[in-house]
Motif scaffolding. Structure first.
Motif, PDB file in Angstrom:
ATOM      1  N   ARG A 539      23.558  40.152  39.525  1.00 52.09           N
ATOM      2  CA  ARG A 539      23.845  41.185  40.520  1.00 52.09           C
ATOM      3  C   ARG A 539      23.314  40.830  41.903  1.00 52.09           C
ATOM      4  O   ARG A 539      23.746  41.419  42.906  1.00 52.09           O
ATOM      5  N   GLY A 543      28.992  39.307  46.526  1.00 50.06           N
ATOM      6  CA  GLY A 543      30.389  39.259  46.105  1.00 50.06           C
ATOM      7  C   GLY A 543      30.622  39.640  44.669  1.00 50.06           C
ATOM      8  O   GLY A 543      31.771  39.833  44.254  1.00 50.06           O
ATOM      9  N   THR A 545      31.035  42.122  41.857  1.00 48.33           N
ATOM     10  CA  THR A 545      31.404  43.537  41.887  1.00 48.33           C
ATOM     11  C   THR A 545      31.115  44.275  40.587  1.00 48.33           C
ATOM     12  O   THR A 545      30.916  45.491  40.600  1.00 48.33           O
ATOM     13  N   ARG A 546      31.121  43.583  39.449  1.00 48.58           N
ATOM     14  CA  ARG A 546      30.928  44.281  38.183  1.00 48.58           C
ATOM     15  C   ARG A 546      30.380  43.331  37.140  1.00 48.58           C
ATOM     16  O   ARG A 546      30.818  42.172  37.048  1.00 48.58           O
ATOM     17  N   SER A 679      32.817  40.078  37.306  1.00 38.75           N
ATOM     18  CA  SER A 679      33.953  40.101  38.228  1.00 38.75           C
ATOM     19  C   SER A 679      33.432  39.939  39.644  1.00 38.75           C
ATOM     20  O   SER A 679      32.331  40.395  39.979  1.00 38.75           O
ATOM     21  N   VAL A 680      34.229  39.278  40.477  1.00 38.61           N
ATOM     22  CA  VAL A 680      33.828  39.033  41.862  1.00 38.61           C
ATOM     23  C   VAL A 680      34.932  39.496  42.794  1.00 38.61           C
ATOM     24  O   VAL A 680      36.100  39.622  42.399  1.00 38.61           O
ATOM     25  N   ASP A 681      34.547  39.741  44.023  1.00 35.02           N
ATOM     26  CA  ASP A 681      35.494  40.089  45.080  1.00 35.02           C
ATOM     27  C   ASP A 681      35.998  38.793  45.701  1.00 35.02           C
ATOM     28  O   ASP A 681      35.259  38.094  46.390  1.00 35.02           O
ATOM     29  N   SER A 684      35.538  38.091  49.442  1.00 38.53           N
ATOM     30  CA  SER A 684      34.220  37.938  50.045  1.00 38.53           C
ATOM     31  C   SER A 684      34.100  36.576  50.714  1.00 38.53           C
ATOM     32  O   SER A 684      34.759  35.598  50.303  1.00 38.53           O
TER      33      SER A 684
END
Length: 849
Positions: A539, A543, A545-546, A679-681, A684
């Motif tokens: 975390r 970038g 996200t989950r 999961s990533v953005d 970003s």
């Protein structure tokens, strides 16, 4: 006339007819040979695979029998029992992150399949290394460093070579050789990591053999002379009735690959059989054309007193002789397929393909060819028996062929039914074979309905002077070619169109849709004590996200409804769920991407007897319903749970999900690790996925990171192989369709010659006549393309929406390609005889009139 004399006379007459050679039977022979070759080739390849699997079964399994366990080695008692039975080899397998020893800058990391072997490995076969050396020497400890042998793909990914150091968790290995081949190469076509072989004695130093690690232990046994695998397996099961190991003998080597190859062979064989059925249309037209040319001879024979039975027998023998030649050519080509493709396929799967020949496969293909030839020839022979002897008299116009009754058509229908029965009997999955029969009958009905509809609509279009009006009249006139052209092109183009649309939807889903919403990574083998630190580390990466986590254990399904799995009736599509170990988990709330279709989820504070929620499709295949029991062997204990709910799971969401989800407390006392997705953005700054990978794998060297892209690429590789095989089979169908179309065009040339003479007599120029004929062919091609688009698109939609559970998208490219290919084929083949037809004189036709 006595029967023996009649047969003798028929043989003599047939011999005289056959003196003409293959004249008029070119399309007949080509259609039959291509169809038989397709069936014989696919069946021979399947038989070659089975023969190679039987010959090398012990080497592929790694021994005469194998005991496999998850997350734990065998107990001292189990190891002693195995040692009493023969020579034992112990192998440990797991997914790991391998990395290059850092020198300057970041050290590359990649997924690998670690295989830790002992000194007895391999019990059968030989490990091939480059440079050549004994495996024990390559893995030995030198200067305090153990050795490793590495697949070339892993060396390429890490940018290292022989002599460099590779790191796995806390252990360092020196690469001593490149791994070329192992006799027990993994049979899975979707293996995610290249193999890395090390000595089993070095495993503890890497810190990967602790409790809860996702290790798989394989104990291979080489039996002494005289001992049999079946009796040995039975003795082990009696001695250890509750052991949670999976026992199998060499006959069960590579079950996943065998299941995949069986299904692929069944599908391609049925497509080849479809080509043979389509060739039956060409056979029917060729026989009809040949017999039309022999009407004068048949009439003369009748005038001399020949009975109908003699005429039918004579020409049946002629056609049988020609069919035997076509079948022989097809069998010869099919028998050579393992010889030609075996070496290539041997590089893709860890099984040899002996060249054969395989009499069973060739016999089946020959029987299919003979039944096809008879089914489509006997009705034409029955019609030839009704040729009137009055045809020999000048000026007598032969009436239209009589409509055959059921009695005359019955022999052909029996042969066709026999062909369908053979197709079902020769397909391992009976439902697939029955589906083929239903599809063949439905396609015939659709072709007939579409042809009638096209003729009806063409006849209702207002007539206008000019080329278009004449072309429309040609399509809607009596004895038009619409039905024959649609049948010739429809099946092959429909198959290709459906395959192209399915592949396009599949590729779009796995390259665009799924990556857009799927997690970037799966993190495996997170130890319980590492979970908090892992979450904090993941975390902290910008970038991200989950993060989703789930506990996971390994277990084997032992009993269904109180009965051992071996005694339960399990659907072939669900058999994988009870073969080997399964991932197990518990949850208080229902996992994402699922919905209840029967029963209900347990309360969050549930603390009662063990319950389980099962995937609905798998439950149906296992014969489970609400209230039934499932017993699982897991390390340390046996669990019997009651089915509380059935779920429909969207596996393509790539969220964490399991076939079997247990209620809280049901898995207490079982060694567990944690599985996580991240999961990533993607918008970003920088590359958050790469940053997450580097951060996690640097801090937790034992945690394995599996990129979603790697998993999807593995799936696409399998899809490409399947698509290539089906494309070849569908291409054969299209080739047969072109032959049938060529025969159809040839049959229509006589009518076109007559029409051209009328046009010339009415003052039409050659280019005008050519435009009319080409317009007719183009319209026929467009109709065939539209029909193939409708049928192929419908099949693709049904397969994508209901079988793959994906949203269906229509792609204009394949649609235009299908219609364009159909129009191009009809125009090209139609041009073959048009110019010679147009070059003919009109006066011979006018004088005859």
């Amino acid at each position: 006339m006595r029967f023996s004399n009649g047969i003798g006379l028929a043989l003599r007459l047939a011999g005289r007819e056959l003196r003409a050679g293959f004249r008029g039977f070119g399309v007949f022979l080509a259609c039959l040979a291509l169809g038989v070759a397709a069936v014989a080739g696919v069946k021979s390849l399947a038989a070659s695979y089975e023969a190679g699997l039987i010959e090398d079964a012990a080497a592929l399994l790694g021994g005469d029998l194998e005991a496999a366990l998850s997350q734990r080695p065998a107990t001292a008692e189990e190891q002693a029992a195995l040692a009493r039975l023969g020579r034992v080899s112990h192998l440990v397998s797991m997914q790991v992150m391998a990395r290059r020893q850092a020198t300057a800058g970041p050290a590359p990391r990649t997924l690998a399949t670690l295989r830790a072997v002992d000194g007895a490995y391999p019990l059968y076969g030989k490990v091939e290394l480059r440079p050549p050396m004994p495996l024990a020497s390559a893995l030995a400890v030198r200067d305090g460093r153990p050795g490793a042998v590495v697949a070339p793909e892993l060396l390429s990914r890490l940018g290292i070579g022989v002599g460099d150091t590779i790191l796995v968790a806390d252990a360092a290995y020196v690469v001593r050789a490149v791994l070329e081949r192992t006799p027990d190469a993994a049979g899975s076509l979707t293996a995610l990591g290249p193999p890395l072989l090390v000595a089993a004695s070095s495993l503890h130093a890497a810190g990967l053999d602790g409790p809860g690690s996702l290790t798989r232990h394989f104990y291979r046994l080489r039996l002494p002379a005289g001992a049999t695998a079946k009796s040995t397996l039975a003795a082990l099961r009696r001695e250890f009735p509750t052991a949670d190991w999976r026992l199998r003998d060499a006959a069960a080597a590579q079950p996943g690959l065998t299941r995949f190859m069986d299904r692929l062979a069944a599908i391609t064989a049925l497509v080849g059989l479809a080509a043979l059925l389509l060739g039956g249309i060409g056979i029917s037209q060729a026989v009809s054309g040949y017999l039309d040319g022999r009407t004068a001879s048949i009439a003369a024979m009748k005038c001399l007193g020949a009975p109908r039975r003699l005429i039918v027998t004579t020409y049946l023998l002629v056609i049988a002789g020609q069919a035997a030649c076509g079948i022989a050519v097809g069998l010869l080509v099919g028998a050579m397929v393992p010889v030609a493709l075996g070496p290539l396929l041997g590089t893709l799967v860890p099984v040899r393909f002996p060249p054969g020949p395989y009499p069973g496969a060739l016999g089946l293909a020959g029987a299919c060819g003979a039944l096809t030839a008879l089914a489509f020839s006997l009705p034409q022979l029955a019609a030839a028996g009704h040729v009137p002897p009055l045809l020999l008299f000048r000026g007598y116009d032969a009436p239209d062929r009589p409509r055959l009754g059921l009695t005359a058509r019955l022999p052909g229908l029996v042969c066709l039914a026999g062909l369908f029965a053979l197709a079902v009997a020769s397909t391992p999955d009976r439902r697939l074979g029955l589906g083929f029969v239903v599809a063949a009958v439905a396609a015939t009905a659709l072709f007939w309905l579409f042809a009638r509809l096209a003729v009806f609509l063409a006849g209702r279009i207002p007539r206008r002077p000019g080329i278009r009006g004449l072309a429309l009249r040609a399509i809607s006139r009596p004895d038009n070619q619409v039905g024959r052209v649609l049948a010739a092109l429809g099946l092959g183009l429909s198959t290709l169109c459906a395959m192209i649309l399915v592949e396009a939807n599949f590729r779009a889903a796995f390259t665009e849709d799924i990556p857009r919403t799927a997690p970037a990574f799966f993190f495996v083998d997170i130890q319980p004590g590492q979970l908090s630190a892992f979450l904090q580390t993941a975390r902290s990466v910008p970038g991200v996200t989950r993060i989703e986590t789930s506990p996971m254990a390994r277990g084997r399904i032992a009993r269904l409804r109180g009965k051992p799995v071996a005694e339960a009736r399990v659907d072939p599509d669900a058999r994988w769920a009870v073969q080997g170990d399964r991932g197990l988990t518990y949850a208080t709330t229902m996992p994402e991407g699922t919905r209840i279709v029967a029963g209900r989820w347990w309360p969050k504070d549930y603390a009662g007897p063990p319950l389980v929620s099962v995937d609905a499709k798998i439950a149906a295949g296992l014969g489970l319903s609400l209230g039934d029991t499932v017993t699982v062997h897991a390390p340390g204990r046996e669990i019997t749970a009651t089915v509380a709910s059935l779920r429909r799971i969207n596996w393509l969401s790539l969220d964490i999900n399991y076939v079997f989800v247990f209620s809280p407390g049901a898995l207490d006392g079982i060694p567990m690790t944690w599985l996580a997705t991240a999961s990533v953005d993607k918008k970003s700054p920088g590359d958050p996925a790469e940053a997450l990978f580097d951060t996690v794998t640097k801090r937790f060297s034992n945690v394995t990171a599996i990129g979603t892209g790697d998993a999807l690429s593995a799936v696409l590789r399998v899809a490409d192989k399947v698509a290539a095989a089906v494309t070849v089979a569908a291409g054969t169908t299209l080739a047969v369709g072109m032959l049938v179309l060529l025969q159809t065009m040839a049959v229509g040339m006589r009518r076109k010659s007559y029409e051209a003479a009328i046009y010339k007599a009415c003052g039409a120029k050659r280019r005008d006549i050519l435009a009319v004929f080409l317009g007719e062919n183009a319209l026929l091609g467009v109709l065939a393309g539209c029909m193939a688009l409708v049928i192929g698109g419908g099949l693709a939609w049904a397969f994508v929406a209901f079988f793959m559970d994906l949203p269906f998208r229509f792609f204009a490219g394949p649609a235009m390609l299908t219609v364009g290919a159909a129009a191009g084929l009809t125009l090209t083949l139609g041009m073959a005889g048009l110019w010679r037809t147009l070059s003919g004189k009109a006066w011979p036709y006018l004088r005859n009139e």
